[in-house]
Scaffold this motif. Structure first.
Motif, PDB file in Angstrom:
ATOM      1  N   ILE A 184      11.676   9.107 -35.418  1.00  0.00           N
ATOM      2  CA  ILE A 184      11.272   9.187 -36.817  1.00  0.00           C
ATOM      3  C   ILE A 184      12.156  10.255 -37.460  1.00  0.00           C
ATOM      4  O   ILE A 184      12.539  11.227 -36.795  1.00  0.00           O
ATOM      5  CB  ILE A 184       9.771   9.537 -36.912  1.00  0.00           C
ATOM      6  CG1 ILE A 184       9.245   9.298 -38.306  1.00  0.00           C
ATOM      7  CG2 ILE A 184       9.482  10.967 -36.460  1.00  0.00           C
ATOM      8  CD1 ILE A 184       7.722   9.335 -38.371  1.00  0.00           C
ATOM      9  N   THR A 213       9.925  14.610 -32.200  1.00  0.00           N
ATOM     10  CA  THR A 213      10.106  15.069 -33.586  1.00  0.00           C
ATOM     11  C   THR A 213       8.810  15.585 -34.225  1.00  0.00           C
ATOM     12  O   THR A 213       8.821  16.639 -34.868  1.00  0.00           O
ATOM     13  CB  THR A 213      10.673  13.920 -34.453  1.00  0.00           C
ATOM     14  OG1 THR A 213      11.653  13.224 -33.683  1.00  0.00           O
ATOM     15  CG2 THR A 213      11.310  14.443 -35.709  1.00  0.00           C
ATOM     16  N   SER A 258      11.277  11.404 -28.817  1.00  0.00           N
ATOM     17  CA  SER A 258      12.141  12.590 -28.682  1.00  0.00           C
ATOM     18  C   SER A 258      11.464  13.862 -29.196  1.00  0.00           C
ATOM     19  O   SER A 258      12.108  14.902 -29.319  1.00  0.00           O
ATOM     20  CB  SER A 258      13.476  12.355 -29.389  1.00  0.00           C
ATOM     21  OG  SER A 258      13.262  11.854 -30.684  1.00  0.00           O
ATOM     22  N   ASP A 261       4.460  10.915 -23.119  1.00  0.00           N
ATOM     23  CA  ASP A 261       5.104   9.617 -23.314  1.00  0.00           C
ATOM     24  C   ASP A 261       5.109   8.914 -21.963  1.00  0.00           C
ATOM     25  O   ASP A 261       5.139   9.565 -20.913  1.00  0.00           O
ATOM     26  CB  ASP A 261       6.544   9.788 -23.830  1.00  0.00           C
ATOM     27  CG  ASP A 261       7.061   8.532 -24.525  1.00  0.00           C
ATOM     28  OD1 ASP A 261       7.162   8.537 -25.775  1.00  0.00           O
ATOM     29  OD2 ASP A 261       7.347   7.537 -23.816  1.00  0.00           O
ATOM     30  N   ASP A 319       0.220   7.768 -19.840  1.00  0.00           N
ATOM     31  CA  ASP A 319      -0.027   6.535 -20.594  1.00  0.00           C
ATOM     32  C   ASP A 319      -1.012   6.853 -21.714  1.00  0.00           C
ATOM     33  O   ASP A 319      -1.977   7.612 -21.499  1.00  0.00           O
ATOM     34  CB  ASP A 319      -0.623   5.488 -19.629  1.00  0.00           C
ATOM     35  CG  ASP A 319      -0.671   4.109 -20.265  1.00  0.00           C
ATOM     36  OD1 ASP A 319      -0.833   4.011 -21.506  1.00  0.00           O
ATOM     37  OD2 ASP A 319      -0.544   3.119 -19.517  1.00  0.00           O
ATOM     38  N   LEU A 320      -0.782   6.260 -22.878  1.00  0.00           N
ATOM     39  CA  LEU A 320      -1.698   6.423 -24.007  1.00  0.00           C
ATOM     40  C   LEU A 320      -3.149   6.160 -23.584  1.00  0.00           C
ATOM     41  O   LEU A 320      -4.072   6.836 -24.035  1.00  0.00           O
ATOM     42  CB  LEU A 320      -1.295   5.453 -25.121  1.00  0.00           C
ATOM     43  CG  LEU A 320      -2.298   5.294 -26.254  1.00  0.00           C
ATOM     44  CD1 LEU A 320      -2.293   6.510 -27.152  1.00  0.00           C
ATOM     45  CD2 LEU A 320      -1.989   4.042 -27.063  1.00  0.00           C
ATOM     46  N   ASN A 331      15.571   9.250 -28.676  1.00  0.00           N
ATOM     47  CA  ASN A 331      15.296   7.978 -28.014  1.00  0.00           C
ATOM     48  C   ASN A 331      15.670   6.848 -28.973  1.00  0.00           C
ATOM     49  O   ASN A 331      16.295   7.082 -29.990  1.00  0.00           O
ATOM     50  CB  ASN A 331      13.834   7.914 -27.565  1.00  0.00           C
ATOM     51  CG  ASN A 331      12.914   7.853 -28.762  1.00  0.00           C
ATOM     52  OD1 ASN A 331      13.245   8.343 -29.832  1.00  0.00           O
ATOM     53  ND2 ASN A 331      11.780   7.237 -28.585  1.00  0.00           N
ATOM     54  N   ASN A 333       3.563   8.228 -33.866  1.00  0.00           N
ATOM     55  CA  ASN A 333       4.458   7.218 -34.427  1.00  0.00           C
ATOM     56  C   ASN A 333       4.653   6.175 -33.316  1.00  0.00           C
ATOM     57  O   ASN A 333       5.601   6.247 -32.568  1.00  0.00           O
ATOM     58  CB  ASN A 333       5.763   7.959 -34.803  1.00  0.00           C
ATOM     59  CG  ASN A 333       6.963   7.094 -35.017  1.00  0.00           C
ATOM     60  OD1 ASN A 333       8.060   7.475 -34.616  1.00  0.00           O
ATOM     61  ND2 ASN A 333       6.798   5.960 -35.634  1.00  0.00           N
TER      62      ASN A 333
HETATM   63  C1  LIG Z   1       8.574   4.960 -31.978  1.00  0.00           C
HETATM   64  S1  LIG Z   1       8.712   5.865 -30.512  1.00  0.00           S
HETATM   65  C2  LIG Z   1       8.255   7.486 -30.988  1.00  0.00           C
HETATM   66  C3  LIG Z   1       9.398   8.198 -31.607  1.00  0.00           C
HETATM   67  C4  LIG Z   1       9.131   9.663 -31.894  1.00  0.00           C
HETATM   68  N1  LIG Z   1       8.204   9.853 -32.982  1.00  0.00           N
HETATM   69  C5  LIG Z   1      10.461  10.349 -32.157  1.00  0.00           C
HETATM   70  O1  LIG Z   1      10.658  10.872 -33.243  1.00  0.00           O
HETATM   71  O2  LIG Z   1      11.328  10.308 -31.309  1.00  0.00           O
HETATM   72  C6  LIG Z   1       7.311   5.323 -29.592  1.00  0.00           C
HETATM   73  C7  LIG Z   1       7.186   5.949 -28.224  1.00  0.00           C
HETATM   74  O3  LIG Z   1       6.000   5.416 -27.613  1.00  0.00           O
HETATM   75  C8  LIG Z   1       6.203   5.389 -26.210  1.00  0.00           C
HETATM   76  N2  LIG Z   1       5.201   4.507 -25.589  1.00  0.00           N
HETATM   77  C9  LIG Z   1       5.143   3.146 -25.593  1.00  0.00           C
HETATM   78  N3  LIG Z   1       4.055   2.727 -24.913  1.00  0.00           N
HETATM   79  C10 LIG Z   1       3.407   3.828 -24.484  1.00  0.00           C
HETATM   80  C11 LIG Z   1       2.193   4.048 -23.747  1.00  0.00           C
HETATM   81  N4  LIG Z   1       1.458   3.030 -23.305  1.00  0.00           N
HETATM   82  N5  LIG Z   1       1.812   5.311 -23.504  1.00  0.00           N
HETATM   83  C12 LIG Z   1       2.563   6.369 -23.932  1.00  0.00           C
HETATM   84  N6  LIG Z   1       3.715   6.225 -24.627  1.00  0.00           N
HETATM   85  C13 LIG Z   1       4.122   4.976 -24.908  1.00  0.00           C
HETATM   86  C14 LIG Z   1       7.634   4.904 -26.069  1.00  0.00           C
HETATM   87  O4  LIG Z   1       8.147   5.259 -24.802  1.00  0.00           O
HETATM   88  C15 LIG Z   1       8.318   5.626 -27.253  1.00  0.00           C
HETATM   89  O5  LIG Z   1       8.928   6.820 -26.807  1.00  0.00           O
END
Ligand SMILES: C[S@@+](CC[C@H](N)C(=O)[O-])C[C@H]1O[C@@H](n2cnc3c(N)ncnc32)[C@H](O)[C@@H]1O
Length: 381
Positions: free
Chosen positions: A174, A203, A201, A259, A287-288, A170, A304
Motif C-alpha cells: 500500500i 507499511t 512489507s 503474515d 495465519d490470519l 512485497n 490491507n
Molecule cells: C495486500 S498485501 C499487504 C500489503 C501491505 N499492506 C504492504 O504495504 O506491504 C496482503 C498480505 O496478506 C498476506 N496473506 C494472505 N493470506 C494470508 C493469511 N491467510 N494469513 C496471513 N496473511 C495472509 C499476503 O502474504 C500479503 O503479504
C-alpha cells in the motif's frame, strides 16, 4: 520572509487529513480542493511541509495562476511571471503537467509554450539568448483545470511517499501516504497498540509507529529544493534538527504484525529497522485464522488484505474476508480498519461498518471499512 503560496497534491479521500496536518504545521489560509490542499507560508514552511507531511504527495510553490483559453494567453501570462525569483541563469527548468476539462489540452503543446514563455522571460531579465541548463533542477509543473492554469515549481523531487525505508516491498504494497491516512482515521496515538495480521512489507505498522513516536516521515531523505540557491542549507537543517528533538521515544506504542508468507515477515523486519522503529514492531509468521485479541485488551487493527486482483484469485480473497469477520470480533476495546475494493466486503465480513471512507490505493477505488470499539461507537452516535 516573503509569503509563498504552496500547493500539495494528495490522493483522493485524504484532503481533510492533509488539511489538518497543514494547519497543525502552521500553514495559513488553507484551502481544500479535490486532490489538493493550498496554503501560505515562508521558505521554512516549504522545508517543514516536505519533512513533516505524512499524506501529501509533494510540495509545490505556486508561481502564478490565471485563466487561459488560447496558446497566446498561456504564453503571455506565463512570460509575465517572476520565474527569476527562483530559477537562476544556469538552472534546469523542464516542464510537465496535465489538463482536465479545458480548451488547452495537448500536453506536448502546453509544455512547449510554457517552456518558450519562460525562456522569453529570461532573455529579457538575464539579457542572454542561450541557457545552458546545467545547474539545479527546478521542475516546472502546470495544471489546467476548467481553463484555469496553475504554474508551480516542485520542491520535493521523488514523491513524498518515498520515505526511504521501503527499498524492498512485497507484490502489492500500500502506498505510504494512504497508509498514513488510515493511521490518522484510526486515531493512532503514542499509547496505542496496533495490529496488522496481513502485514506484507509492513507499511501500515511502520507508518503507525512513525506517527505514534512523532517521527517526521521525511527526516531521512533529501528534497529537490535543497539544491536551490534560495534555500541556504540551514533552512532544511534547522527543521530536521527540530524534528529530531521532537521524537517521542518515551511513548509506549507497540505494534504486532504477522503474515503467512515468511518473506513478508523478513521484509517487515528489515523495513522497520530502516525506518528506525524495529524495537516497536514485533513480527511473526502466522495465519490470519489464528489472530485474536483478548477481550480486555486495547487494540487498533489496521489491515490491507489481498484484493484478489494482483495477488490471489477473487474467491480466495473472499474466503479471507469471511475469516476476518470471524476473528475480528466486536470488542469492548478493539477497533478494526480494513481497506478493500470489494463491493460486497461487508456482506462477506458479516457486519456493516460503523463508517466507510472512499480512498484510492493507486488507481484502485477502495473503501476504508471502520469498525469502532464500544466507547467510540457510543461517542460517535
Ligand atoms: C495486500 S498485501 C499487504 C500489503 C501491505 N499492506 C504492504 O504495504 O506491504 C496482503 C498480505 O496478506 C498476506 N496473506 C494472505 N493470506 C494470508 C493469511 N491467510 N494469513 C496471513 N496473511 C495472509 C499476503 O502474504 C500479503 O503479504
Amino acid at each position: 520572509m516573503k509569503k509563498l503560496t504552496l500547493a500539495c497534491p494528495c490522493l483522493f479521500g485524504l484532503e481533510s487529513v492533509l488539511a489538518f496536518e497543514v494547519r497543525k504545521l502552521g500553514g495559513e489560509n488553507v484551502t481544500v480542493t479535490d486532490g489538493r490542499v493550498t496554503f501560505e507560508g515562508d521558505l521554512s514552511m516549504v522545508a517543514k511541509a516536505n519533512i513533516w507531511l505524512r499524506t501529501a504527495e509533494r510540495v509545490g510553490i505556486v508561481i502564478g495562476s490565471f485563466k487561459a483559453e488560447t496558446f497566446t494567453e498561456l504564453f503571455d501570462q506565463t512570460a509575465e511571471l517572476p520565474w527569476e525569483e527562483f530559477i537562476g541563469i544556469e538552472d534546469q527548468f523542464p516542464v510537465k503537467g496535465s489538463s482536465i476539462n479545458s480548451k488547452l489540452f495537448s500536453m506536448s503543446d502546453c509544455q512547449r509554450i510554457i517552456k518558450r514563455a519562460i525562456v522569453r522571460r529570461f532573455e529579457k531579465v538575464y539579457h542572454k539568448e542561450q541557457f545552458s541548463e546545467t545547474g539545479a533542477l527546478y521542475q516546472v509543473q502546470y495544471s489546467i483545470h476548467k481553463d484555469i492554469v496553475t504554474l508551480m515549481l516542485d520542491t520535493t523531487g521523488a514523491g513524498l511517499h518515498k520515505r526511504g525505508y521501503r527499498a524492498n516491498s512485497n507484490e502489492a504494497p500500500i502506498k505510504e501516504t494512504i497508509a498514513a491516512g488510515i493511521v490518522d482515521f484510526a486515531r493512532v496515538r503514542g499509547d496505542s497498540t496496533v495490529y496488522d495480521p496481513m502485514c506484507g512489507s509492513g507499511t501500515l505498522v511502520i507508518e503507525a509507529a512513525l506517527k505514534a513516536l512523532n517521527i517526521a516521515p521525511g527526516i531521512r531523505r533529501r528534497f529537490a529544493a535543497q539544491n536551490w540557491a534560495c534555500f541556504q542549507n540551514y533552512i532544511f537543517n534547522d527543521v530536521r534538527k527540530e524534528a529530531n528533538e521532537q521524537v517521542r521515544r518515551d511513548a509506549p506504542f507497540m505494534a504486532y504484525a504477522a503474515d503467512i508468507d515468511p518473506h513478508a515477515v523478513q521484509l517487515t523486519m528489515e523495513n522497520a529497522a530502516k525506518a528506525g522503529v524495529a524495537s516497536r514492531i514485533r513480527v511473526r509468521r502466522a495465519d490470519l485464522a489464528d489472530f485474536h485479541i483478548e477481550p480486555e485488551q486495547k487494540g487498533i487493527v489496521l489491515t490491507n488484505p489481498p484484493y484478489g486482483e494482483r495477488m490471489l484469485a477473487v474467491s480466495e480473497a473472499e474466503t479471507l474476508y469471511r475469516t476476518m469477520g470471524e476473528v475480528f470480533v466486536p470488542a469492548e476495546h478493539a477497533s478494526y480498519y480494513i481497506i478493500s475494493p470489494h463491493e460486497e466486503f461487508e456482506e462477506l465480513f458479516g457486519r456493516k461498518a460503523d463508517r466507510r471512507r472512499k480512498l484510492y490505493n493507486g488507481m484502485i477505488k477502495c473503501q476504508l471499512f471502520m469498525y469502532f470499539n464500544k466507547d467510540e461507537r457510543s461517542f460517535k452516535k
